[in-house]
Enzyme design. Structure first.
Site, PDB file in Angstrom:
ATOM      1  N   HIS A 118       0.876  -1.175   0.000  1.00 59.75           N
ATOM      2  CA  HIS A 118       0.000   0.000   0.000  1.00 59.75           C
ATOM      3  C   HIS A 118       0.916   1.229   0.000  1.00 59.75           C
ATOM      4  O   HIS A 118       2.012   1.177   0.554  1.00 59.75           O
ATOM      5  CB  HIS A 118      -0.829  -0.054   1.283  1.00 59.75           C
ATOM      6  CG  HIS A 118      -1.900   0.980   1.407  1.00 59.75           C
ATOM      7  ND1 HIS A 118      -1.635   2.284   1.765  1.00 59.75           N
ATOM      8  CD2 HIS A 118      -3.237   0.908   1.250  1.00 59.75           C
ATOM      9  CE1 HIS A 118      -2.775   2.958   1.823  1.00 59.75           C
ATOM     10  NE2 HIS A 118      -3.765   2.154   1.510  1.00 59.75           N
ATOM     11  N   ASP A 195       3.355  -4.037   7.916  1.00 60.39           N
ATOM     12  CA  ASP A 195       2.093  -3.329   7.776  1.00 60.39           C
ATOM     13  C   ASP A 195       0.970  -4.326   8.037  1.00 60.39           C
ATOM     14  O   ASP A 195       0.677  -5.192   7.215  1.00 60.39           O
ATOM     15  CB  ASP A 195       1.999  -2.753   6.354  1.00 60.39           C
ATOM     16  CG  ASP A 195       0.667  -2.053   6.105  1.00 60.39           C
ATOM     17  OD1 ASP A 195      -0.208  -2.104   6.994  1.00 60.39           O
ATOM     18  OD2 ASP A 195       0.511  -1.472   5.013  1.00 60.39           O
ATOM     19  N   GLN A 198      -4.284  -4.729   7.064  1.00 62.48           N
ATOM     20  CA  GLN A 198      -5.296  -5.679   6.598  1.00 62.48           C
ATOM     21  C   GLN A 198      -5.304  -6.966   7.411  1.00 62.48           C
ATOM     22  O   GLN A 198      -6.348  -7.596   7.574  1.00 62.48           O
ATOM     23  CB  GLN A 198      -5.076  -6.020   5.114  1.00 62.48           C
ATOM     24  CG  GLN A 198      -5.349  -4.888   4.162  1.00 62.48           C
ATOM     25  CD  GLN A 198      -6.782  -4.405   4.206  1.00 62.48           C
ATOM     26  OE1 GLN A 198      -7.707  -5.119   4.538  1.00 62.48           O
ATOM     27  NE2 GLN A 198      -6.985  -3.133   3.870  1.00 62.48           N
ATOM     28  N   CYS A 360      -4.832   2.557  -3.555  1.00 60.02           N
ATOM     29  CA  CYS A 360      -3.546   3.012  -2.993  1.00 60.02           C
ATOM     30  C   CYS A 360      -2.452   1.987  -3.197  1.00 60.02           C
ATOM     31  O   CYS A 360      -1.577   1.814  -2.330  1.00 60.02           O
ATOM     32  CB  CYS A 360      -3.679   3.353  -1.509  1.00 60.02           C
ATOM     33  SG  CYS A 360      -4.883   4.612  -1.178  1.00 60.02           S
TER      34      CYS A 360
HETATM   35  C1  LIG Z   1      -2.347  -2.695   3.564  1.00 62.04           C
HETATM   36  C2  LIG Z   1      -2.698  -1.311   4.032  1.00 62.04           C
HETATM   37  N1  LIG Z   1      -1.765  -0.545   4.587  1.00 62.04           N
HETATM   38  C3  LIG Z   1      -2.028   0.689   5.036  1.00 62.04           C
HETATM   39  C4  LIG Z   1      -3.271   1.243   4.916  1.00 62.04           C
HETATM   40  C5  LIG Z   1      -3.485   2.635   5.389  1.00 62.04           C
HETATM   41  O1  LIG Z   1      -4.452   2.707   6.361  1.00 62.04           O
HETATM   42  P1  LIG Z   1      -4.906   4.120   6.903  1.00 62.04           P
HETATM   43  O2  LIG Z   1      -5.417   4.875   5.737  1.00 62.04           O
HETATM   44  O3  LIG Z   1      -5.963   3.784   7.893  1.00 62.04           O
HETATM   45  O4  LIG Z   1      -3.715   4.733   7.525  1.00 62.04           O
HETATM   46  C6  LIG Z   1      -4.280   0.487   4.328  1.00 62.04           C
HETATM   47  C7  LIG Z   1      -5.639   1.057   4.176  1.00 62.04           C
HETATM   48  O5  LIG Z   1      -6.173   1.267   3.138  1.00 62.04           O
HETATM   49  C8  LIG Z   1      -3.989  -0.819   3.864  1.00 62.04           C
HETATM   50  O6  LIG Z   1      -4.927  -1.558   3.276  1.00 62.04           O
END
Ligand SMILES: Cc1ncc(COP(=O)(O)O)c(C=O)c1O
Lengths: 405, 143
Positions: A118, A195, A198, A360
C-alpha cells in the site's frame, strides 16, 4: 458458534440500511454497537485530558485510555508498554520511517519493500530515502500474486537496512509468510517493519511470533473508530527509537535548550491523543476477542472460498489474487473491458458497495497491467447471501454493459 | 428508467467506446494533465490556441465511460470557441452535473451526462476533462 447473521445485528448501520450489501471493509469496517457505546459512555462519564489532571475525572480518563492500551496489547499478544497509539497505520509507518530512517539510513543503504505494498508502506520510505540517499528495492510478485521468494533471497543483502512488508495485501488478499521473511531479514541486520492494516482485523496476530521490530495497524479497519491506530514495537526497538513528534506528554524534563524524553510508549504520543477513539478501539479489540480471531479468520476464509466458486461462474470476470489457504477475504476483479468505476455504479444501483480504483497500490496495479480494479472485501457481518447478491448484480451488469465485454 | 439507464445513455456509450478527438495533438500550444486520485482516471488535454480561440482540442488518457465520454464531447464542443466562451461552457456544464441544474441548450450532447448529478460518486469523473480545460486556459492566458 460464529453466526454472521447474529453478528450483523450488532451493527446499527445495517438497521438503517437493511438492503445494503457492504463489501468494502478493507477500506474501513462498520462499527458494532459496543464500540459506539463505549465511545459515548466515555464522553458522558469519563472525559478529561489524560496523564495531566490531579483530579478524579482525569484519573478516570487516564484509566480508560490505558485500559484500551492493555486490550490492544492482549489483542496483539504484546505488552502494554509496547503499544503506541497513533492515528492510523499510515501514521505508524511514517513514525518509524522518519524516526528510525533519518537516524540510521545513509547513502548506499537499501530499503527493501514489495510490489504489493500500500502507498502507506512505500511513500514514507521514498521520502526518507530522498533525504538520506538510501535506495528502494522491491520484491517482485509471481504470476499468481505471491511474493517471489527467490527474488527476495537475492535482493536481501548486507546493504538492506530496512525490510518493509505487508502481512496481507489489500488488493490480492495474499497473506505473506512474514515470520519467515522477517527472520531472514533480521539475520542480515535489517529492521523489519510490518504493515498489519489488513491482517490485524482478520487473522489471529501474535506479534512476537512475526520476528518483526514494528507492526502497524489502523483501528478503523478492525471495527474501531477512525482516528486511532497502533504502532507496536519490540521493546528494545522502541527504546532505541528517537521521538518523531515533539511536545507535551512525551518529555521527562525540558529546558529552553533541550529536553529529555519519556520512555515508550509516551515518547511517541506527543500532545493530547484521540482518547475516545482509543477507548472505542479497546472495545473493538474486546469484541473481536470475544468472537475469537480464529473464528473470524475461518469465517473470512469460508466466505472467500464460496465467493471464488460463485464468481468463477460469471463469464468475462477476471479475478486477481492467489488461490490457496494463504489468502484473506479480499477479491479484486474486472469485468471484460468495462472500467471498474462504471461497473461499481451498476453494482451500487443494486445495493452492493464495492470500491474501485488502484486502492492506494499503484505499483501493484502496474504489475497487474491495469489502471484500476473493483474490489470486494468481507468481514464478520458478511454472509453467503451477500456473495449471492454480488454475483446477481454482476450478472445484471454484464447484461447491461454487454457491448463492453 | 433506472438511474443506470438514465446515466449510460446511447450518446455516452458511443462517445466512451469511440471517443472523438482522441490522441495527442501536434502543434499544441498548451498541454495539461489531470487525474482523479480516487479512481486512477487520467487525462492529458491538448489545446491549440490561435488568436484567442481554441483552434483544436484533443485528449489522451484512460478512464471510465463517464470521464471518457465527457472529454470526447467537450473537445467537440470547445473547438472554435474563444477562451471566455469555453469557460462559460465549463460553468454551465458544472452547474448541470454538480448543482443539478437543467442542461443549458449550448451544452448539446453533453446534456446526456445530466444523470451524473444524482450520483455523487461520479461527479469527479464527469468534471475531470473540464478541470483540465480550466487549467489549460489559465496557463494559456498571458498573465
Ligand atoms: C495494507 C494497508 N496498509 C495501510 C493502509 C493505510 O491505512 P490508513 O489509511 O488507515 O492509515 C491500508 C488502508 O487502506 C492498507 O490496506
Amino acid at each position: 458458534m460464529f453466526d454472521p447473521a447474529a453478528v450483523k445485528r450488532d451493527f446499527p448501520i445495517f438497521e438503517h440500511h437493511p438492503d445494503l450489501v457492504f463489501l468494502d471493509s478493507a477500506a474501513s469496517s462498520q462499527k458494532p454497537r459496543a464500540v459506539v457505546e463505549a465511545t459515548v459512555r466515555y464522553y458522558e462519564h469519563d472525559h478529561a485530558n489524560v496523564h495531566r489532571g490531579a483530579y478524579g475525572l482525569s484519573m478516570r480518563a487516564t484509566e480508560a485510555y490505558e485500559t484500551a492500551r492493555q486490550r490492544m496489547a492482549r489483542f496483539l499478544g504484546a505488552e502494554a508498554d509496547e503499544v503506541v497509539f497513533v492515528r492510523n497505520a499510515t501514521e505508524a509507518l511514517n513514525l518509524v520511517a522518519y524516526a528510525w530512517g533519518l537516524e540510521h539510513l545513509r547513502g548506499g543503504d537499501e530499503i527493501l519493500v514489495t510490489e504489493m505494498e500500500h502507498h502507506a508502506n512505500l511513500v514514507p520510505w521514498q521520502l526518507v530515502a530522498a533525504r538520506t540517499g538510501a535506495r528502494i528495492k522491491a520484491v517482485p510478485l509471481t504470476a499468481e500474486g505471491r511474493l517471489d521468494l527467490d527474488a527476495f533471497a537475492t535482493l536481501l543483502s548486507k546493504r538492506t537496512r530496512v525490510f518493509a512488508v505487508t502481512q496481507m495485501s489489500n488488493v490480492l488478499g495474499t497473506v505473506n509468510p512474514v515470520a519467515e521473511l522477517a527472520a531472514a531479514a533480521r539475520e542480515r541486520g535489517a529492521l523489519v517493519v510490518v504493515d498489519g492494516a489488513q491482517a490485524a482485523p482478520h487473522l489471529p496476530v501474535r506479534v512476537r511470533e512475526l520476528n518483526a521490530d514494528f507492526y502497524a495497524l489502523s483501528g478503523h479497519k478492525m471495527l474501531g473508530p477512525t482516528g486511532a491506530g497502533v504502532l507496536w514495537g519490540r521493546r528494545e526497538a522502541l527504546a532505541d527509537l528517537p521521538p518523531f513528534l515533539g511536545g507535551g506528554s512525551m518529555i521527562e524534563e525540558v529546558t529552553i535548550e533541550r529536553s529529555s524524553y519519556a520512555p515508550p510508549p509516551q515518547r511517541f504520543e506527543a500532545g493530547t491523543p484521540a482518547i475516545a477513539e482509543a477507548v472505542g478501539l479497546g472495545a473493538a479489540a474486546d469484541y473481536l476477542m470475544r468472537l475469537g480471531m480464529e473464528n473470524v479468520w475461518a469465517h473470512d476464509r469460508a466466505l472467500l472460498e464460496y465467493a471464488l466458486e460463485r464468481l468463477d461462474e460469471v463469464p468475462d470476470l477476471h479475478l486477481y489474487g492467489p488461490r490457496g489457504a494463504d489468502r484473506g477475504g479480499v477479491i479484486a476483479f474486472n469485468l471484460g473491458r468495462l472500467h471498474p468505476h462504471d461497473l461499481a455504479t451498476a453494482l451500487d444501483e443494486r445495493g452492493v458497495a464495492v470500491r474501485t480504483g488502484h486502492h492506494c497500490a499503484q505499483p501493484l496495479h502496474r504489475r497487474l497491467g491495469v489502471a484500476a480494479t473493483a474490489r470486494a472485501s468481507f468481514y464478520v457481518y458478511n454472509t453467503p447471501s451477500d456473495v449471492d447478491r454480488l454475483v446477481e448484480a454482476l450478472l445484471e451488469a454484464r447484461k447491461f454493459f454487454a457491448d463492453w465485454l | 428508467m433506472s438511474l443506470l439507464e438514465e446515466l449510460y445513455r446511447e450518446t455516452i456509450m458511443q462517445h466512451a467506446q469511440r471517443p472523438h478527438n482522441f490522441g495527442p495533438l501536434e502543434g499544441a500550444t498548451v498541454k495539461v494533465g489531470g487525474h482523479n486520485p480516487s479512481c486512477g482516471d487520467q487525462i492529458e488535454l491538448y489545446l491549440k490556441i490561435e488568436d484567442g480561440r481554441i483552434a483544436e482540442a484533443r485528449f489522451t488518457g484512460h478512464g471510465c465511460a463517464i470521464s471518457q465520454s465527457s472529454a470526447s464531447m467537450m473537445t467537440d464542443l470547445i473547438r472554435g470557441r474563444t477562451l471566455d466562451e469555453a469557460l462559460e461552457l465549463e460553468r454551465k456544464f458544472k452547474a448541470m452535473v454538480v448543482e443539478g441544474e437543467p442542461p443549458a441548450p449550448e451544452l448539446g450532447d453533453l446534456s446526456a451526462l445530466q444523470g451524473v448529478a444524482k450520483l455523487h460518486a461520479r461527479v469527479k469523473c464527469a468534471t475531470l476533462a473540464w478541470n483540465a480545460l480550466e487549467q489549460a486556459i489559465e496557463e494559456a492566458r498571458p498573465s
